[in-house]
Write an enzyme that holds these catalytic residues in place. Structure first.
Site, short mmCIF file in Angstrom:
data_model
loop_
_atom_site.label_atom_id
_atom_site.label_comp_id
_atom_site.label_asym_id
_atom_site.label_seq_id
_atom_site.Cartn_x
_atom_site.Cartn_y
_atom_site.Cartn_z
CG HIS A 56 20.63 48.92 6.68
ND1 HIS A 56 19.87 50.24 6.69
CD2 HIS A 56 19.73 47.91 6.63
CE1 HIS A 56 18.39 49.79 6.25
NE2 HIS A 56 18.55 48.52 6.30
N GLY A 57 24.57 49.95 9.02
CA GLY A 57 26.16 49.74 9.27
C GLY A 57 26.86 50.74 9.01
#
Length: 654
Positions: A434-435
């Site tokens: 997701h990051g």
């Protein structure tokens, strides 16, 4: 000309969203042309049905590319590149077939088997494909993280540099592209995982490679699910490329239902809750009380579910109208009784992808592999860079070392320990997907820890469970007395509540074990309360982990870590601090529409699956004129909730 420019040109401030009227006008035109192509093909009556399907696929591929261009502009070139590279590499892998050798014949003649490098070549082509795909993903998604890592390790002052913008400026006279900022292409995480699944499935001979590049391009870029999933595995979707179009009245009704359901989730629930309450709290947690921060956290769980599953519902409905089936991505996840069940119900296409292409190759529930040790070491390094703390790194490495040592010394527990270690690594990497933010790592790690603890909890007897919970509750009660810090206060309240529930279940199980006379009605009621209790505590746990997920979202990657950590600390401080209960009635009245929507959303979510199936099927069985009348009324009601600015889908940023 200005009208045509608005229709066909890319505008970063106005991406093509399912909630826009422009999208539905776009889809109506596309669907009319789509129907015309089907009608012309049927009238021609070609003997070769695959040619007709190829024309349909090519048309939808170019439509999908236009859709992606309207969403992401020149990043369409990245999509085109991975489409071509994986198509060619998969074809090459399929061409390298292992020659059949009569081993018995060679052994009888005492002849050395011929050396064959086909398997090695196939593996190298697979590695090349994955390296290209993950290299692009890492460049766009983790460039800031790698830059910070190098600066932290070597005391340098490197800055990100967009090589693609630099090359583009070589062709553009006005130097329009910024080279000191890297923008994440919309949906890159989804279509990269999709092409990896295709090449891997061809390598493992689960599917045959697609013969035509344009057909393959359609699989990669199919616009309903292109930018936010579900992640469609090649073995599920590619066979549909060669099936003729079929849409019954029932399927048409089901498709309309999913589209309306998705629009209602997105606009009525997700956008309204976000704009009118959640975003305000997360932007300035210190301006709101502890109760308001806690309620924002719980409603965010509803928002992110309504937003993401709403997109999926619309994508499934739009795809079904064109005769294609997309996999289910959500299965009422807030009905889950434990974190493990939650991840079987939430973002199911990603969970299946991680299980097939990460968890099982790591060794799954059988053993630990080189990949297990490699990833745990790399994750420890990531923790060091993101936190700047050797303590976090040491904790991860010590936990991994303890698990491995215990597995070696206790063979009977080895399989369970290795399975949990691989599961924990998978969840951490799922968080990093997701990051590159410490908050995403915490979020993934907490979910992994929750799954592991639940596995061990379920194999314990109730005496051990009660003893452990009593010890934890007492420990945090003592810590709360001597050091009432916000995080300790939260743990104290949480474990006190868990202790009460555990004590009740413990007494109940003692009664059952000692064969006390219990009426059937009472037993059913207690079991139902046990299920409700498990669902409630799982929902609260998942909502708490979302504090770190939400804090790390929608931020400039250059400053994301610091801002996200600050937001999370402030919210924990407010929730774990002293509460002023007198403001709760005023809050419930002032935000009554938010409260009512949240409660209504949870009630609908918890309805039995058979009820939802019943009203979905009965809607599809209505006469067409009644169905369309309901659609008109529903759209009118839904769009009364539209905010001033249409909100982009949350998962567009991933």
């Amino acid at each position: 000309m200005s009208f045509l420019h608005h229709i066909f040109a890319f505008d970063s401030a106005s991406p093509l969203l399912f909630t826009q009227f422009y999208f539905w006008a776009f889809f109506a035109i596309i669907y009319a042309v789509f129907a015309l192509i089907l009608e012309v093909n049927n009238r021609q009556g070609e003997a070769d049905g695959r040619k007709r399907l190829h024309l349909r696929n090519v048309f939808l591929m170019f439509v999908s590319w236009f859709f992606y261009y309207k969403t992401s502009g020149i990043f369409l070139l990245i999509l085109a590149f991975v489409t071509c590279s994986d198509f060619l590499i998969a074809k090459r892998i399929a061409q390298l077939k292992q020659p059949k050798i009569n081993i018995k014949k060679h052994l009888r003649r005492n002849v050395t088997l011929p050396t064959d490098y086909t398997a090695l070549k196939r593996r190298l082509w697979l590695v090349l494909s994955v390296a290209i795909d993950l290299g692009l993903l890492a460049y766009f998604k983790y460039a800031y993280f790698f830059t910070d890592m190098l600066n932290g390790l070597f005391g340098a002052d490197f800055r990100v540099f967009d090589i693609f913008a630099y090359v583009g400026n070589g062709f553009a006279a006005d130097g329009r592209f910024m080279v000191d900022t890297i923008v994440l292409p919309v949906g890159i995480s989804f279509y990269i995982f999709q092409v990896i699944s295709y090449t891997a499935d061809v390598y493992h001979e689960r599917i045959r490679p697609v013969d035509n590049l344009l057909d393959f391009g359609f699989y990669v870029s199919f616009f309903p699910q292109l930018v936010a999933g579900p992640i469609v595995r090649a073995s599920e979707f590619i066979p549909q490329l060669y099936k003729p179009f079929r849409l019954t009245k029932m399927q048409f009704g089901i498709a309309l239902f999913w589209i309306l359901n998705g629009l209602a989730k997105k606009i009525i629930l997700s956008d309204y809750l976000a704009v009118n309450f959640i975003d305000r709290v997360f932007q300035s947690p210190m301006l709101f009380s502890g109760f308001e921060n806690l309620f924002a956290l719980l409603t965010y769980s509803m928002q992110v579910y309504a937003d993401f599953s709403g997109y999926t519902d619309i994508a499934i409905g739009v795809a079904l109208l064109m005769g294609f089936y997309l996999p289910q991505n959500f299965d009422s996840p807030y009905k889950s009784q434990n974190p493990q069940e939650f991840w079987r119900r939430w973002h199911m296409s990603l969970s299946r992808w991680l299980k097939t292409y990460l968890y099982i190759p790591l060794g799954g529930n059988r053993n630990a592999t080189f990949g297990t040790y490699f990833w745990i070491t790399l994750i420890a390094l990531v923790a060091l860079v993101l936190t700047g703390s050797w303590v976090a790194t040491a904790v991860i490495l010590i936990v991994a070392a303890v698990v491995i040592v215990v597995a070696l010394l206790r063979p009977s527990h080895r399989q369970l320990l290795y399975a949990n270690l691989n599961s924990f690594i998978t969840m951490l990497l799922g968080g990093l997907w997701h990051g590159a933010s410490w908050n995403f790592m915490i979020w993934g790690g907490l979910n992994g820890i929750g799954m592991i603890l639940n596995k061990f909890w379920r194999i314990m007897n109730w005496h051990v469970r009660f003893a452990i919970m009593t010890l934890l509750a007492l420990s945090f009660a003592i810590a709360h007395h001597f050091a009432p810090l916000p995080l300790i206060n939260l743990a104290y309240v949480w474990f006190a509540i868990l202790w009460v529930g555990t004590a009740i279940r413990y007494i109940w199980n003692l009664c059952v074990a000692n064969r006390f006379i219990i009426q059937v009605r009472v037993a059913k009621a207690v079991n139902a309360l046990g299920v409700a209790w498990a669902v409630l505590q799982t929902f609260v746990f998942i909502s708490f982990t979302r504090l770190f997920f939400r804090s790390g979202s929608n931020l400039n990657p250059a400053t994301a870590n610091q801002e996200a950590w600050q937001t999370a600390k402030q919210m924990v401080g407010q929730i774990g601090g002293a509460w002023n209960s007198s403001i709760i009635p005023d809050f419930l009245w002032e935000y009554r529409s938010v409260v009512v929507l949240f409660v209504a959303g949870m009630i609908i979510h918890w309805l039995p699956a058979r009820w939802k199936r019943w009203y979905r099927i009965n809607f599809a069985m209505l006469p067409l004129w009644v169905m369309l009348l309901i659609v008109v009324v529903a759209v009118f009601v839904i769009y009364q909730f539209v905010t001033a600015d249409l909100q982009a889908f949350i998962y567009f940023q991933f």
